[in-house]
Write an enzyme that holds these catalytic residues in place. Structure first.
Site, PDB file in Angstrom:
ATOM      1  N   PRO A   2     -18.646 -54.869 -48.424  1.00 23.99           N
ATOM      2  CA  PRO A   2     -19.607 -55.893 -48.021  1.00 23.99           C
ATOM      3  C   PRO A   2     -20.801 -55.924 -48.972  1.00 23.99           C
ATOM      4  O   PRO A   2     -21.282 -54.873 -49.417  1.00 23.99           O
ATOM      5  CB  PRO A   2     -20.062 -55.439 -46.635  1.00 23.99           C
ATOM      6  CG  PRO A   2     -19.071 -54.428 -46.182  1.00 23.99           C
ATOM      7  CD  PRO A   2     -18.486 -53.831 -47.406  1.00 23.99           C
ATOM      8  N   ILE A   3     -21.243 -57.135 -49.269  1.00 25.85           N
ATOM      9  CA  ILE A   3     -22.441 -57.324 -50.081  1.00 25.85           C
ATOM     10  C   ILE A   3     -23.420 -58.148 -49.261  1.00 25.85           C
ATOM     11  O   ILE A   3     -23.087 -59.232 -48.795  1.00 25.85           O
ATOM     12  CB  ILE A   3     -22.131 -58.039 -51.404  1.00 25.85           C
ATOM     13  CG1 ILE A   3     -21.151 -57.224 -52.246  1.00 25.85           C
ATOM     14  CG2 ILE A   3     -23.424 -58.314 -52.176  1.00 25.85           C
ATOM     15  CD1 ILE A   3     -20.657 -57.943 -53.482  1.00 25.85           C
TER      16      ILE A   3
END
Length: 64
Positions: A2-3
């Site tokens: 996840p970013i």
């Protein structure tokens, strides 16, 4: 991986940014069940003169 991308006005100190990164990471892990080491947080500091709000520059709406 996840970013999380955060764009905000410049001027926050490193301690504030650290607290933000920790909080966002903790919540991402809690909600998605991913590993803490997989969470990436990218903070982009933006000058008020480069941010438009409602047809005006933020530097005009929020002068220092």
């Amino acid at each position: 991986m996840p970013i999380i991308r955060v764009e905000m006005f410049e001027g926050r100190d490193p301690e504030t940014k650290q607290e933000l990164v920790k909080s966002l990471t903790t919540e991402m892990v809690r909600v998605t069940g991913c590993g803490e080491d997989s969470v990436n947080v990218i903070i982009t500091d933006v000058k008020k003169e480069n941010w438009g709000m409602g047809g005006d520059l933020a530097s005009q709406k929020f002068p220092d």
